[in-house]
Structure formats: structure tokens, C-alpha cells
Enzyme design. Structure first.
Site, PDB file in Angstrom:
ATOM      1  N   THR A 189       0.812  -1.229   0.000  1.00  0.00           N
ATOM      2  CA  THR A 189       0.000   0.000   0.000  1.00  0.00           C
ATOM      3  C   THR A 189       0.838   1.270   0.000  1.00  0.00           C
ATOM      4  O   THR A 189       1.927   1.328   0.542  1.00  0.00           O
ATOM      5  CB  THR A 189      -0.908   0.048   1.241  1.00  0.00           C
ATOM      6  N   GLY A 228       3.938  -2.556   7.873  1.00  0.00           N
ATOM      7  CA  GLY A 228       4.228  -3.164   9.175  1.00  0.00           C
ATOM      8  C   GLY A 228       5.661  -3.658   9.223  1.00  0.00           C
ATOM      9  O   GLY A 228       6.079  -4.417   8.355  1.00  0.00           O
ATOM     10  N   GLU A 488      -5.673  -5.801   4.574  1.00  0.00           N
ATOM     11  CA  GLU A 488      -5.645  -6.974   3.683  1.00  0.00           C
ATOM     12  C   GLU A 488      -6.994  -7.168   2.985  1.00  0.00           C
ATOM     13  O   GLU A 488      -7.511  -8.286   2.898  1.00  0.00           O
ATOM     14  CB  GLU A 488      -5.207  -8.224   4.461  1.00  0.00           C
TER      15      GLU A 488
END
Lengths: 749, 749
Positions: A189, A228, A488
Site C-alpha cells: 500500500t 508493518g 488486507e
């Protein structure tokens, strides 16, 4: 213990333990059998308990209520320690699978990447660890994510898009799967693009001169965002970027890009990274942003299973791509997450159901008459309505979660086999299976993560003020959970995607009689041409008499809803205008899947592992209550699409629902105990097994909030307050005192 | 600014500012008029903006995005500083009301408690400050609560239960209202009792010998729990305890009990206090627990307006009580909180609606065709459905919030007047008015706090991942908000209470023709005997043709729902069995109140302050959309109780709803701008006025997360990770190396 920490057993007030003990004594349900049912099989159940036992007793991994007081930095440090701890469990778990603890060092042999020394790593090798990670995520979600990003996203991105050599190199030889040498993140993303992966803007321009890619972030919105592990942990990233070769844009492909030196943790040239900072939950994850400034990586770092940049000896360059497979593989990294989130839904749901049910049984409030002892919350019909259907939710999630997980692994095995052997026919079959898996997993991920968000929220409210205390788990639990509705695959986007595929299948079946009997017979059996016909003609009618009816009523509803949507789309020529209804299709599809899987499992003497009839009966009540609760919730659609009349809602659905509540209530503590969650996994004192709600809660609050250094109840910032309270009057000399009549008259002279 | 922080204006991607500017340029709505409508009147509007301007520019009170990174201790310290700052605003605001800034020191005169020097403090004196506090609470909810507990709970408990002398002494002479000398907390709830106030267990035993009360906590569950301000701030508490005189239990009464020395902040003898610790939100509030160990207070510290312990000169003791008034006054402290929460619902709702609407207009995702620019989220029908009805919610809350507030203050004034003059007839009238106020405020508090919890949650999801970032306000906003559904009356308990009263009114009207034309004509006009009759007979029918119909359809629904409940209760003889339906009655009553008040205000040329026809038209669309959205949400009940048929839902309600969405969408930015919330109040960069979503967001993230001390992207805990990644093999010498074949063979010798 002074007497103010005891509860007077003779007072009219509260002694919750006795109520919970009474329920246990009176219930005839076989908790053992139910737990085996919930854990899928005796073997899996045994593994679950072995792993939980290790986790909650491990001095590093165990999580106490002090977890709820940690700052962001503390959370991150502790999480890093836990990751290191899990790395050694990973080695242990692989050795356990291979039964290899002596003779040679299996890890060393694996990293040697020599098949003669050790067979290459497979999914089976990490099956125990995967389960360990899934259980850890239930206790400490941010830890689960931080490792899950590395193994599940970074690792699966390589597995799904890399060649066999690339998989072997990055994951085995370099040690990534062993959580060694490499720590990965998943840079998909961007600030400007989340759901629309095809429009990501990061560029990977092939440079002929150096035979390398130049990775570049063209503008602010192309900044990789939410990554992340990027802020502080990752040494490498799998990066989604536009492949540009000789000026031509081939769309978004994946690349492995080193970010940091693993020993010094300094960033490599051209890499800019920042911390995304505070989030609603999961602050232990170091989400970061990444910008690339002409970062150069060798051509071989592009993951090339389905798209290859081939350089001929003469220096000319060609791009070879298999578009269909390429697209499928692009999503497969996310598939694992979705499948896992359905399993998380089962485990998270069972955790909060356990806490709330025990509290509802132990807590009393209001007496029917003065002098009588107060009523247990669970004995109020409204409270039963608020709590018991939520208790049923994880029951209905479990069977479908295990089934989806099994189907995911078997399909993935097929995919690797077919693509390694380049068996075209097998590839076409497996790609169809994958598409069905996308539909089911998207619909189940979206629906179940929403269901559990609602469950946590509603059950927190049933615990009143005590549910708002961080130490009882709901607050952090909710904040940590709800990101599952967004990441997700945003739930609305996923619901639309899956519903559009279902609508297409419906139209194919209804108008052309097309139905793939082999592939669609399980999840999509309501789309058989004959079945659709029988519903539309009114031959197949809704009723709630036999057990199967509680599933079938959803099949009927789906057909009628799809037919209604079909008519609307035909009229409006716009699929967007029915999107609100499409979200319902996805929800109903998921609810039906859950009911059907549960029904089939419980109905099977071999699969259910339930031999006791009373227990089976109780589990059928759970099934019925779940179905009725959601029929009632959706009674608007059930009436609008004429599945039930208003009178049937008033005279059949709602009375059945209300009648079931006190029946399920009788077994509610056993149904809760059957999750077999140790206190250390609940980490919420109002929900501990012994039911000693008030002592447990009080003790945890006191332990985490010891007396202040300057005296009990005296805050370090007391001067702020005492200065305010002691302040004098504005007209006092110290403030100038200019405004009294006396002073003003002086000034007027 | 390097180029990676700019957005390429020529790229196909994202430039959100231009979209938001375009909406503003195209809208014909008069933002000024709408804001006056929302702020109730031009005078009130002016005050709102003066106060907001002071707050967001005050160096201590202003709240930036760094607020989202504060630890619990930091939050508490900062909150204490802000409280001190508000204390000086309090003095300023009272002087503003009295227009008294020179001549004598008004505060000194007030504390002298001499009516010749200054008239006693009234509610009017703190009306500006009340509004200031309400606005502050919208920016920093925990600050609002911490002061609100002192003034609103502690203060109102004394006002509601104290004699005139007691009110004057504690609040004026001792300075509590001026936030001076005394800082109060409200010790009602106990560990074992929240909703059931009548069963609180703390004891206040009158001791004849010392002419004093001995306050004691009999056991653990009687520990005062959740007491805001108790852990660290409060010098005094109003304590709910059982009055026991000569062995007789007179039930729960209120007492003022000193807790701490205001200058040293040390606890007084017999007081045990602890910190409740971490909560789901509002960690800046120092909620605490309190245990009393034979704490002695003089008889005069019991609040004695309605219950008095009278000691005769001969030493004999009598208790005089006015039970009916006593009960009313008991709840009046909580009434203020409920009324304020409805106002909070308006302000919180408008804040998050502003953020989400601006993001929906500025954000693009997915293009209809390759090469075309991507679609704005707000142009997807599903997104309109998710966002626009939520935008309508604060619109519908505002008029009813102001009306309820006005009605609260006027009723309170009547109460004080009647009870001071001991006018029995007036007291009976005002007590009836208070009961109606309880019903409305309970139903509106519960319904609106739920609506806003849903609004924040759903709108967060419409902002995708960026909604999960703490810096965009939703996370902390939600966590801070949801306690409103639980405290000062749990929403389910409140809903049941108000619905039971409504049911009683219904039965009185339907069966006995009883209806209080004067008192019930406003909120309960649907309970007129003739109206009930006309609905039941079918004479009054539901339709959606005229503007009034969108309110009336809810009146019809309420009558039919109440009639259905009546039948069920008659059959089952149990009110508990219909509790799920009673919660609906409360919700529908609130929705009808909101629609009716909005309708009447907008319909009135003097009250609406809307002279522009296009603007009025737009506000009518908001009204219709709100009603239709909730009819559709409750289409189950609307069909079940035969307000609409399935075909009417399909052919009237849903098409009207879908048709309105693009119409309301046209004005959505103006409707958002009309809340006139400055960026500093939103404190969420994706929602700022200029619409420069990506820069604003990126800059706030960078400002709050500067590069790490040891190098950008290098965590302070990097050793944990690098040690793990660099680890060797288990069979190396350093780990003993016992398991190689070679070593094992040595051991086998």
C-alpha cells in the site's frame, strides 16, 4: 488481606463464585467432546493445548494485565523480545515436524541449501509454528502481526511470485523462514492507494546499462504507507512497483529490496523511512512509511515466477509474462491473511464470549423484591438476548475456519505442484479453485471480522463500567481487532468483489444453465439451476421445522435476493446502484457457509467427535439460535423478499428465538468452559475460571497501580492542583490590584 | 520540501484540494444561515465562536496531534494544567455574566457569602462557563469530564440535595463553583453496584455521642469504584451511603466527605484510595476507588434538603424525610450529565462527519476505465449510503439537544423556586415535569450516544487505513466516546426505564383515556387517546408524501409497537419478556423527538433563521434522508407491525432513499463546512478545511515521529533484533554443541 478485601458471605450482596460453580455442577454437557468439536479433531486439539500451555508459561511470551499499561515504546521493545523468543520456537517446531534432534544440525543443513543434506522447506515444516503463531496472536495480537507480516506477507509474497530458486534462496538459504538473517516487510500500500493495487505508483525502471532496476517514489502519494515492520524491524521488503522496461509500463510486479544492514540497522542508500506513529490499536507494530530515491537492485531481485525480464547475450531485453497466473499469484499473499483472520475470529470471539458469559452469570443487579437477593444478569431476558447469540458466534465460526484453512493449504499445494511441473490443465483447474477460494475467503473474512467487532463491542457493554476498564481486555481487544475490518482487503471492497462473482455465477446458472458441478457443489450449491428454479417457482419453501431448514432458509434468501438484484441491474444498467444489496449477498453467503459447515460437521458421527446425545442436542440449539438471531436481525430483508411474512416473523421466528434463549442459557457456562481457554489467555480478571470476579479484578487493579511515591493518592503533579485551589483573589497586590474602586480613583485623578 | 513531499499536478493521481474547492464553488447553500440554525440562534452562535476561538488559541488549552501520543501520566499532568487554566476562565466568565470588572473584587465578595456585597451564585452565572466546558469537552473529552465531575456531579449533587445554606457554604463560600479551595468528586457507584443505586452498601451510621456520622465500607464489593477525580485530584467527595440512625436503615442518602488536605494532597485519616488505572479511553481522568474505615464527619455534612437528621436539645434524634422529592433529587445530579451528552452527541457527530465527508470528497480510488482519473469515493453509491446518512445525524441531534438543555434549565429553576418557597402545588407540577424530562433525556441520551458510537465506527471504516491512524482522531475519539453508552445510566437500563414509563402512559391513554394535555402535548402527543384510536382503527395511515409524514410515520410505528407490546405483556404477564421491544420503543421515541423538533424548527420562519429557499430545501433533504435511512434500517419492524408492506419498502422507501443520496451529496461539503469547526477543533489532518489531505497527514505524522536518536529508522531496541538475526546454529560450541553425531558418539562411549 484486611476485611475490606473480603466479601461478607452472609450479606445480601455478591458472591459470584457460587453461581458459576452451581452452573458447572448442573450442566450435563461433555466439555471434552465439545472442545474436540471446536478444535476440529482430537489430534489438533492435543496440539492446541500443548502449544497454549507452552505459550502462557513461557517467561517471555506470557502476557499479564501489565500489558494494558505499556507505552508504545515499551510495547515495541517487549514485542521485539518476544519475536526473538519465537525464532527459537520456530527452529524447535521444524525439528519436531522432521523428528530431527540429533546427528546433524538441521538448521545448518537447511541454510546450506543442499538437498542432499536436507530436503527443502515446505509448508508442512512450518505447520506447527503456524498454529503456534495463530495462538500467540490471540494473546498478543501485535506480536502475531509482527511475525505474520514477515512470514505470511513477505514470505508468501516470495512463495507466490518467486521462482523455485528465489524461494529457496531468500527463505531458506538466507534464513528468512527461520527468522534469521532477514526480517521482511510487505511494501504494497501507498499513501494514495490501498485497495486499488493496480494503480500503485512506485516505479521499477529497468536499466539496460547496469542490468538492474532503479526503484523510485515519484511523488508524495506514492510513499509506501502503513508498512508493518518498516519503521524499525525490517531488513528487506517485498515491494510492489510498476515494472517499466524500455519505456513500457507492464503494471505492478514484486521486487525484493534490502532496506537495512541487519547488524547495524542503519538504512541503506536511497532509502527514507519514517515511523507512522500512534494507531488506534496494535501500537507494538512498527508501521512505517518508505520512500525510494533511485535505489538500485540487481535484475534477479524481481520475483519472476510469472513475469520475467530476460536479457539475451546480445543485450536485447524481452519481458515474458503469464497474465492470468500473475494476477492470481498477486493476491495469494493476501489470501493467507484472510484465511487466518477467519481463524482469529473464532479465537477472539471465544475469548470475549467467555469473559462476558462468566460475568453475566456471576454479576447480580436489582432484586425482584426488597430483601430478596439480586438477580443474576444472565437471568434477564434482555441480557440473554444480548449475550447468548454472541456466544454462538464463535461456535459457528470454528468449523468453517478449519475447513477454509484446510482448503487453502491443499489448493496452495496443488498450485505449487502444477506451476512447478508447468502442467497447463492442472493450472487451469487450480486457478478456478483459487477463484472460489477468493470468493469464500473474502466473504468469510469480511463477515466474520465484522461479526467479531460487533461481538466485542456488544459484550463489552454487557459488562457495564467494568467492561471499560482496560484490565478486562475489551478496550485493547476492540482497538486491536477492528483493523481486521480494513487491512488486507477492506471489508466493503471484499464484500462487493465476492458478491459480484456470486452474482455472475447466479446469472450464468439462471439464464444459461451453467453450473460447475464439481467445483461449485460445496459453497455454491444454492446456485444449481434446478435449485434456483425451484425457489423462484415457489416449489421450495422456507420453513423452520427440521434442523437442515435453518441453513436452507439462507439458501432461499440468497436466491431471492440475487434475483431481485438481477432485476434491478437489468433496469438500471448499473451494478453500482445495487452495491448496498451486494454487501448483503456476501454476508448471507458467509452465514450460509458457516451454518452449512457446522450442520454437516455436527451431523457426521465421525467428524463431530460428539458421542453424547445431550451434548449434541445442546450444540444443535447453538446452531438454531445463531440462525434465528440473524434471521431476526435481517427480518427486514426476510420480509421484503418474501421469505417470511410479517406474521411468520411474529409467530414463528421471534417466539422460537425467545424460547431458545433460556434453553441455551442453561448450558452457557459449560459452553464457555468448552473453549478451554486458560486464564492467562483471557487476561481479563472478571472472566477468570474460578468466577471470583471482584477479588480477581480488585487485585489486578491494585497490582498494576501501586501507591504513589509521594504518598498514596498524591499525584506527581499535585502542585498544579494545589496552586490552583490555593490561589488568591485577582485584585490582590500580587496581581497588580488595579481594579478596586480605590485604585481606580487614583488612576482617575 | 523535497520533491517526494510534493504531488505531481500532471499525474493521473491524487490532488484532493481541487475537488473540495470545486464543491465549495458549486454549492448554493448559505453556510452562515445553516450554522445559525445548528447553533440555535444568532446570539448563541456568536458566543459559540467566541469561545471556540479562545479555546483553540489558548496556549494551554489548545490540543494538537501530539495529544494522540501522550502517555497516561502525561495526559493527566496536561489535564491538570488545563483545569487550572479553566479555573481562571471561570472567574472571567462569571464577571462577564455580571458585567462586573471594576470597583470591587466580585470573587472575594462572593466568597464572603454576604448577600449585601454580592447576590448569591445562580445557574445563570455559570452559563457562559458551562458552554465553554461543553466546547472544551469536544476537543479534549477527558478534560471536560474531569471538570464536569467537579461542577456537574459533585456540584449538582449538592445543589440537588443540599439546603440553601449548604449550597451556599460548599459551592460559594468554600469556593467550589469558582474551582477554588475544594475539588470535588462524586462517589456513587461501588464495585458491586452501578445501576442499582438503592442497593449501595457504604454505611453512614449516626453516632449520638459525637453527633456525627461514621462512614464505613463494609466489604470489598462496597468499595467506591470508578470515581472520577478520586485517584489524584479530589479534596472532597459527595458520597452515597446508607443512612442508619439508631439501627434503622433509611436508604441511600448523600454526604460531603473531605478526602485530602488541599495544600499537601495527603489523604485524611481512614481514607484509602487507589488508582483504577488504564481504561479503554479518557486516561487523563484519574478514576479511583475509595474505601472508608470509620471516617467521622459532623452531622451537618449530610445533604439535608429532603432528609434531615434532627437532634433535639434533649438529645433525642428524629429523621424527617420527603420521600417523593428525595427520589427526584437523587437523580437530578445525573440529569445534567444526560442532557449534556445529547449536546456532546451533536458536537462529536459533527466533528467526525466533517472529517469523513471531506476525505470522501478528496479521496479517489479505482478508475472506471484504464487511463481515466480515479473516482472520488463520494461518487460511489455505496459510499454515499455509508457516509451521508451519518452526516445527517448531527443535524437531527442539534435542535433536540438545545431544546432539551433549555427545558432542563427552566425546569430546574422551577424546582429550586418551588422547593425554596415550599409551594406544594408548584412542587407537584414540577415533579411531573421532571419525570417527563427523565423519560426524554434517558431515551435521547441512550439513543444518541449509541448513534454517535456507530457514526464514529462506520465513518472510521470509510476512511480505510488512514482512519486507523491515531492522528486522524477516530481511534481515541471512539475509545473516549463509548463510555457515554455506559456511564451515568447504562443505555439499556435507561432505555428500559424510559420505555416502561412510555408504556404506562400508553396504557393509561388507550384503556382509560387519560392524557395530560398540558404536560404531555409536546413529547408524547402520539399518546393522545384520539390519536391512538385513529392509528389502531387504520384511519391514520402511513405515507411519505408531505414533509410532516417523515415524522408522523414514527408516531404511527410507536403506537403499533406499543399496542403489540401491550398484547404480549397481557399474554405473558411478564414485562421482562418484552424488554428487547422496549429498547426499540425508547429508540423510536428518541428518533421521533429528533425529527419532530427539527421539523418544527425548520418550519418556523422565526426559529429556523433560514431565509434562503435553496438552503431550506437542502435542510429538508437532510431531514428526509435521516428518516428514510432509519425506516430502512428498521424495515423489519416497519413490515412486521404493518406500517409498510414489503412492496412499499421496495417501491417507496428504498427508491426514495437511494434517490436522495446523490441530491444530498451535491451539498455535502457545504453541509460539512456549516458546522464551522476550525481545524484545531477537528485535530485530524485528513479532515482539514483546505482539503490538502496527503500533505497535512504526512506532515503531522513526521512532526510527531522525528528521526530516531541513533539514526533514522534505527530503534532504541535494535540489539534485540540484530542479535536474533545474527544468531548462529544451535550445535555451535557456544550452545554446548552436544547433539552432533560426533559429540553424541563421544557420549555414547
Amino acid at each position: 488481606m484486611t476485611r475490606r478485601t473480603t466479601i461478607d458471605p452472609d450479606s445480601v450482596v455478591l458472591n459470584p463464585q457460587k453461581f458459576i460453580q452451581k452452573e458447572r455442577a448442573n450442566s450435563k454437557i461433555k466439555v471434552d467432546q465439545v472442545n474436540t468439536f471446536l478444535e476440529s479433531s482430537p489430534e489438533r486439539r492435543a496440539l492446541t493445548h500443548t502449544l497454549i500451555d507452552q505459550i502462557v508459561n513461557d517467561p517471555v511470551l506470557k502476557t499479564d494485565t501489565d500489558y494494558y499499561d505499556a507505552t508504545k515504546l515499551q510495547e515495541r521493545e517487549v514485542t521485539a523480545k518476544k519475536i526473538a523468543r519465537l525464532a527459537s520456537y520456530m527452529e524447535h517446531d521444524i525439528k519436531t515436524v522432521r523428528k530431527h534432534f540429533r546427528g546433524t544440525d538441521l538448521m545448518e543443513d537447511l541454510q546450506a541449501n543442499d538437498p542432499d543434506k536436507a530436503a527443502p522447506l515446505t509448508n508442512k515444516d512450518i505447520s506447527i509454528f503456524d498454529k503456534r503463531l495463530s495462538l500467540v496472536a490471540n494473546i498478543d495480537p501485535q506480536l502475531g502481526t509482527r511475525v505474520g507480516v514477515h512470514l505470511g506477507l513477505f514470505g508468501n509474497c516470495i512463495k507466490g511470485n518467486g521462482t523455485d530458486e528465489q524461494i529457496r534462496y531468500w527463505l531458506q538459504e538466507r534464513g528468512a523462514t527461520l527468522m534469521k538473517g532477514i526480517y521482511g516487510c510487505f511494501a504494497m500500500t501507498e499513501l494514495g492507494h490501498g485497495s486499488n493495487v493496480a494503480q500503485l505508483q512506485t516505479k521499477a525502471v529497468y536499466d539496460k546499462q547496469t542490468d538492474a532496476f532503479i526503484i523510485d517514489t515519484p511523488d508524495l502519494t506514492a510513499t509506501k504507507w502503513w508498512i508493518g515492520g518498516a519503521a524499525h524491524s525490517a531488513t528487506h521488503a517485498t515491494v510492489y512497483a510498476r515494472l517499466i522496461v524500455e519505456g513500457k509500463d507492464y503494471g505492478v510486479k514484486t521486487f525484493v529490496i534490502p532496506l537495512r544492514d541487519p547488524s547495524t540497522f542503519q538504512l541503506l542508500p536511497g532509502i527514507s523511512i519514517g515511523d507512522i506513529g500512534a494507531k488506534m490499536g496494535r501500537d507494538g507494530i512498527d508501521n512505517g512509511w518508505i520512500q525510494f530515491r533511485n535505489v538500485v537492485i540487481p535484475r534477479e531481485f524481481m520475483l519472476s515466477r510469472f513475469t520475467k525480464v530476460i536479457r539475451s547475450p546480445d543485450g536485447s531485453v524481452t519481458v515474458k509474462t503469464e497474465p492470468q497466473l500473475d494476477q492470481i499469484s498477486g493476491y495469494s499473499a493476501l489470501l493467507s491473511g484472510r484465511v487466518n483472520m477467519v481463524m482469529d475470529s473464532f479465537r477472539f470471539g471465544s475469548k470475549f464470549a467467555t469473559i462476558a458469559v462468566r460475568y453475566a452469570v456471576g454479576r447480580q443487579q436489582f432484586a425482584p423484591k426488597k430483601g430478596m437477593s439480586e438477580t443474576q444478569l444472565i437471568d434477564y431476558p434482555l441480557h440473554q438476548y444480548r449475550v447468548l447469540p454472541q456466544l454462538c458466534v464463535p461456535y459457528l465460526v470454528s468449523p468453517v475456519a478449519f475447513k477454509l484453512m484446510d482448503s487453502y493449504y491443499s489448493t496452495l499445494d496443488e498450485l505449487y505442484k502444477a506451476s512447478s511441473s508447468a502442467d497447463k490443465a492442472a493450472l487451469i483447474t487450480v486457478s478456478k479453485k483459487l477463484k472460489n477460494l477468493f470468493i469464500d475467503s473474502a466473504s468469510l473474512k469480511a463477515t466474520n471480522t465484522w461479526l467479531i467487532a460487533t461481538l466485542i463491542d456488544e459484550l463489552r457493554q454487557t459488562c457495564g463500567g467494568h467492561g471499560y476498564s482496560q484490565y478486562n481486555g475489551f478496550g485493547k481487544g476492540y482497538d486491536d481487532w477492528v483493523v481486521q475490518c480494513t487491512w488486507e482487503g477492506d471489508n466493503n471492497v471484499l464484500s462487493l468483489t465476492s458478491a459480484k462473482s456470486i452474482l455472475k455465477k447466479f446469472v450464468d446458472s439462471a439464464t444459461k444453465g451453467r453450473f460447475d458441478a464439481q467445483l461449485d457443489v460445496d459453497s455454491f450449491s444454492y446456485l444449481k439451476p434446478r435449485y434456483i428454479g425451484s425457489v423462484i417457482s415457489g416449489e421450495t419453501k422456507s420453513s423452520l421445522q427440521e434442523l437442515g431448514d435453518y441453513t436452507e432458509v439462507w439458501s432461499i434468501t440468497l436466491v431471492k435476493l440475487l434475483a431481485h438484484i438481477g432485476t434491478l441491474v437489468e433496469k438500471s444498467r448499473s451494478i453500482d446502484s445495487v452495491s448496498k444489496l451486494l454487501v448483503l449477498v456476501s454476508k448471507f453467503h458467509a452465514l450460509r457457509c458457516m451454518l452449512k459447515t457446522y450442520y454437516e460437521k455436527l451431523n457426521s458421527s465421525s467428524d463431530s467427535h460428539i458421542s453424547d446425545e445431550i451434548t449434541r442436542e445442546s450444540l444443535w440449539n447453538v446452531y438454531k439460535l445463531f440462525s434465528l438471531y440473524f434471521i431476526d436481525k435481517h427480518s427486514g430483508e426476510f420480509q421484503q423478499f418474501k421469505i417470511f411474512t410479517a406474521d411468520q416473523i411474529s409467530r414463528v421466528v421471534q417466539p422460537q428465538l425467545l424460547a431458545l434463549l433460556p434453553i441455551v442459557r442453561r448450558d452457557c457456562i459449560s459452553l464457555t468452559d468448552s473453549f478451554e481457554l486458560p486464564d492467562a489467555m483471557l487476561n481479563a480478571p472478571i472472566g477468570y475460571f474460578d468466577g471470583d470476579i471482584y477479588h480477581n479484578y480488585f487485585n489486578e487493579v491494585c497490582r498494576n497501580n501501586p501507591a504513589e511515591a509521594d504518598g498514596a493518592g498524591k499525584p506527581p503533579y499535585h502542585a498544579e492542583l494545589s496552586t490552583m485551589l490555593d490561589r488568591g483573589f485577582e485584585f490582590d497586590q500580587k496581581l497588580g490590584g488595579a481594579a478596586t474602586t480605590e485604585t481606580l480613583s487614583k488612576l482617575n485623578k
